[in-house]
Design an enzyme around this catalytic site. Structure first.
Site, short mmCIF file in Angstrom:
data_model
loop_
_atom_site.label_atom_id
_atom_site.label_comp_id
_atom_site.label_asym_id
_atom_site.label_seq_id
_atom_site.Cartn_x
_atom_site.Cartn_y
_atom_site.Cartn_z
CD GLU A 67 -1.66 -2.23 1.95
OE1 GLU A 67 -0.58 -2.23 2.59
OE2 GLU A 67 -2.41 -3.21 1.88
CB THR A 68 1.35 4.14 -1.96
OG1 THR A 68 2.38 3.31 -2.52
CG2 THR A 68 1.86 5.57 -1.88
#
Length: 330
Positions: A24-25
């Protein structure tokens, strides 16, 4: 994670997450009334709930920006709070009780039918309890089959063997959302903690996520909330100063990278001033002045022009690293 003065176009945020190619970012925008708006993207899509990237975002704010009181994050899953304690951080999550399923979904039944004890689900994951912790650790996933679940993840879990450090173990796979296996997943413990607390009769448990990298969480069930605690490791820190003058500050920790854009902090921590950029590698200096931030190393002395620092565990002061010129198109 990226700290932004305002939201970027969603397609651009998705492209950045795809380029990062991490589980995830996180993208955060400050709120005028305090706290942060927070969103998360996998390499292929936006997600509604993510604990680990929230913890990493809080780590940057608390440990590197000195934010106090502890930050709050307004998300699609409600308001999430993170606080610091001597052992690391505590992530305050909403309790997500699962719904039982009568049978394994057809996409994953062939690889899990032998040894499955219980099957249940939430809005984002299907959970399967297996007969023992060794089955969880030794499980070899058929990622193509699991991807048939679409963006829904598969979580396998079991009670830890007698004498083990943890109370329960788990692994998480979401290949349909671009995550073959998530190293550590804070959000799934919002469901695993109440499930195992009910079976084991205790409200404080130790969890182990048995991925290749692995991770440990101290969990506590507190009514409608789940507290998941753990440590963050600061890997390295640096600043990227693109030639067109858009200043970025990058902080990497706990497997996530952080980038600060000018104006992201209302207090003005990303101050810029106009100077002529210094030569970087073989790249010629720009023909015009561009706004560049005054880059402060850990000594506190102001520097201008491109600089990059790296730090490894146990090292003292950060050591300079050469900043290479941007790759040019053929």
């Amino acid at each position: 994670m990226l700290f932004l003065p305002d939201w970027l176009d969603e397609a651009l945020m998705q492209a950045i997450a795809r380029e990062n190619n991490l589980a995830e970012t996180a993208f955060a925008v400050g709120r005028a009334e305090g706290g942060w708006e927070l969103r998360w993207f996998t390499p292929t899509q936006a997600v509604d709930f993510c604990g680990h990237a929230t913890l990493a975002t809080a780590h940057v704010l608390i440990a590197h920006e000195g934010q106090a009181p502890p930050p709050s994050f307004h998300t699609r899953s409600g308001v999430l709070h993170v606080s610091a304690d001597p052992s690391g951080y505590r992530l305050d999550l909403p309790r997500l009780d699962p719904e039982p399923l009568e049978a394994l979904p057809a996409e994953i039944a062939p690889q899990l039918a032998d040894g499955a004890i219980a099957v249940f689900r939430t809005f984002e994951n299907i959970f399967v309890e297996l007969e023992g912790a060794d089955r969880v650790r030794d499980f070899v996933p058929d990622l193509a089959a699991i991807a048939g679940l679409g963006p829904v993840g598969l979580v396998i879990t079991a009670r830890e063997r007698s004498g083990g450090r943890a109370d329960f173990v788990s692994r998480c796979f979401v290949p349909g959302a671009g995550i073959p296996e998530d190293p550590v997943t804070g959000s799934i413990h919002a469901t695993l903690m109440p499930y195992w607390a009910d079976w084991l009769g205790r409200t404080r448990l130790t969890a182990c996520q048995a991925s290749a990298r692995g991770g440990w969480l101290g969990c506590e069930l507190a009514g409608s909330r789940v507290m998941a605690g753990g440590a963050c490791r600061h890997l390295h820190e640096g600043r990227d100063l693109p030639s067109r003058g858009r200043a970025l500050r990058r902080v990497t920790g706990a497997g996530r990278a952080g980038v600060f854009l000018p104006g992201a902090f209302p207090c003005g921590k990303a101050q810029t001033r106009s100077v002529r950029p210094a030569r970087v590698g073989s790249q010629a200096p720009d023909a015009h002045d561009h706004p560049r931030p005054a880059c402060r190393g850990w000594s506190g002395r102001a520097r201008t022009g491109p600089c990059l620092y790296s730090r490894t565990a146990g090292a003292g002061r950060p050591r300079p690293v050469r900043a290479f010129p941007a790759r040019r198109n053929a």
